[in-house]
Scaffold this motif. Structure first.
Motif, mmCIF file in Angstrom:
data_model
loop_
_atom_site.group_PDB
_atom_site.id
_atom_site.type_symbol
_atom_site.label_atom_id
_atom_site.label_comp_id
_atom_site.label_asym_id
_atom_site.label_seq_id
_atom_site.Cartn_x
_atom_site.Cartn_y
_atom_site.Cartn_z
ATOM 1 N N GLY A 193 25.108 -1.114 -11.769
ATOM 2 C CA GLY A 193 25.594 -0.566 -10.509
ATOM 3 C C GLY A 193 25.181 0.876 -10.314
ATOM 4 O O GLY A 193 24.806 1.294 -9.225
ATOM 5 N N LEU A 194 25.235 1.667 -11.396
ATOM 6 C CA LEU A 194 24.807 3.060 -11.315
ATOM 7 C C LEU A 194 23.325 3.169 -11.007
ATOM 8 O O LEU A 194 22.894 4.016 -10.225
ATOM 9 C CB LEU A 194 25.138 3.787 -12.622
ATOM 10 C CG LEU A 194 26.610 4.124 -12.833
ATOM 11 C CD1 LEU A 194 26.835 4.704 -14.228
ATOM 12 C CD2 LEU A 194 27.069 5.113 -11.777
ATOM 13 N N VAL A 195 22.537 2.314 -11.624
ATOM 14 C CA VAL A 195 21.087 2.333 -11.390
ATOM 15 C C VAL A 195 20.802 1.989 -9.920
ATOM 16 O O VAL A 195 19.968 2.638 -9.267
ATOM 17 C CB VAL A 195 20.365 1.354 -12.348
ATOM 18 C CG1 VAL A 195 18.921 1.144 -11.939
ATOM 19 C CG2 VAL A 195 20.435 1.878 -13.777
ATOM 20 N N LEU A 196 21.496 1.006 -9.382
ATOM 21 C CA LEU A 196 21.301 0.642 -7.979
ATOM 22 C C LEU A 196 21.727 1.774 -7.057
ATOM 23 O O LEU A 196 21.058 2.069 -6.054
ATOM 24 C CB LEU A 196 22.073 -0.630 -7.643
ATOM 25 C CG LEU A 196 21.450 -1.937 -8.123
ATOM 26 C CD1 LEU A 196 22.394 -3.099 -7.859
ATOM 27 C CD2 LEU A 196 20.137 -2.179 -7.420
ATOM 28 N N ALA A 197 22.864 2.392 -7.362
ATOM 29 C CA ALA A 197 23.336 3.498 -6.541
ATOM 30 C C ALA A 197 22.337 4.641 -6.536
ATOM 31 O O ALA A 197 22.045 5.232 -5.491
ATOM 32 C CB ALA A 197 24.701 3.970 -7.041
ATOM 33 N N LEU A 198 21.775 4.962 -7.689
ATOM 34 C CA LEU A 198 20.773 6.031 -7.769
ATOM 35 C C LEU A 198 19.504 5.645 -7.023
ATOM 36 O O LEU A 198 18.858 6.484 -6.379
ATOM 37 C CB LEU A 198 20.454 6.351 -9.233
ATOM 38 C CG LEU A 198 21.516 7.137 -9.991
ATOM 39 C CD1 LEU A 198 21.140 7.259 -11.467
ATOM 40 C CD2 LEU A 198 21.682 8.512 -9.378
ATOM 41 N N ALA A 199 19.134 4.377 -7.081
ATOM 42 C CA ALA A 199 17.920 3.931 -6.401
ATOM 43 C C ALA A 199 18.061 4.068 -4.891
ATOM 44 O O ALA A 199 17.122 4.464 -4.198
ATOM 45 C CB ALA A 199 17.616 2.487 -6.778
ATOM 46 N N PHE A 200 19.240 3.744 -4.363
ATOM 47 C CA PHE A 200 19.431 3.836 -2.916
ATOM 48 C C PHE A 200 19.574 5.272 -2.433
ATOM 49 O O PHE A 200 19.220 5.599 -1.320
ATOM 50 C CB PHE A 200 20.647 3.031 -2.470
ATOM 51 C CG PHE A 200 20.401 1.555 -2.443
ATOM 52 C CD1 PHE A 200 19.384 1.014 -1.655
ATOM 53 C CD2 PHE A 200 21.165 0.699 -3.195
ATOM 54 C CE1 PHE A 200 19.154 -0.343 -1.624
ATOM 55 C CE2 PHE A 200 20.948 -0.666 -3.163
ATOM 56 C CZ PHE A 200 19.933 -1.194 -2.385
#
Length: 169
Positions: free
Chosen positions: A10-17
């Motif tokens: 979830g953190l990786v996705l949040a950073l990607a967006f």
């Protein structure tokens, strides 16, 4: 273990967006100043994006007033249902009749007939033996065009109004 993997995904996705390529304000300011100094010319021409493409010029729309509208009513295409009916309460039917109600119980048909008579219409009740239905007829006509016009007027109050061509018994 699954919780930690789920949280880290979830953190990786949040950073990607949140880390999408954002053009800086200075680049926008530079383009704005260039367009302003050029007198409002196409920004694509300044950046070289539209190089070699032809600019399309659109002519303004001219409006003309409508002077006449011709409406042609084609009453030949109006659907008419044929049924063997017998008049159980009324003066008799002509070639085309406007039906505003169909009931399996005669009391309901007579109630609607009385309501229509109170409103000033010469309503009639006919019975279809084949369908076992009482038809409440609000108006009856010799020609199809008059019947169709009348049906269209009654549809504002009775949306399911339809035309009947009775085969009178």
């Amino acid at each position: 273990m699954k919780k930690y993997m789920l949280v880290s995904a979830g953190l990786v996705l949040a950073l990607a967006f949140t880390s999408c390529n954002k053009t800086s304000e200075s680049a926008y300011r530079k383009m704005y100043d260039a367009a302003k100094s050029n007198g409002g010319t196409d920004i694509g021409a300044l950046t070289g994006e539209n190089a070699g493409e032809e600019t399309v010029v659109v002519a303004p729309v001219t409006e003309r007033p409508i002077t006449e509208i011709t409406v042609t009513d084609n009453y030949d295409n109006v659907s008419v249902r044929q049924e063997n009916v017998r008049v159980v309460n009324g003066n008799g039917l002509r070639n085309f009749s406007v039906v505003v109600g169909s009931f399996s119980v005669d009391a309901n048909a007579y109630g609607l007939q009385q309501k229509l008579k109170d409103a000033g219409y010469d309503a009639q009740v006919a019975y279809s033996d084949a369908r076992r239905m009482y038809r409440v007829i609000v108006a009856t006509f010799d020609n199809k065009a008059d019947a169709a016009r009348s049906r269209n007027e009654f549809r504002s109050q009775y949306p399911d109004a339809w035309l009947l061509s009775p085969e009178i018994k």
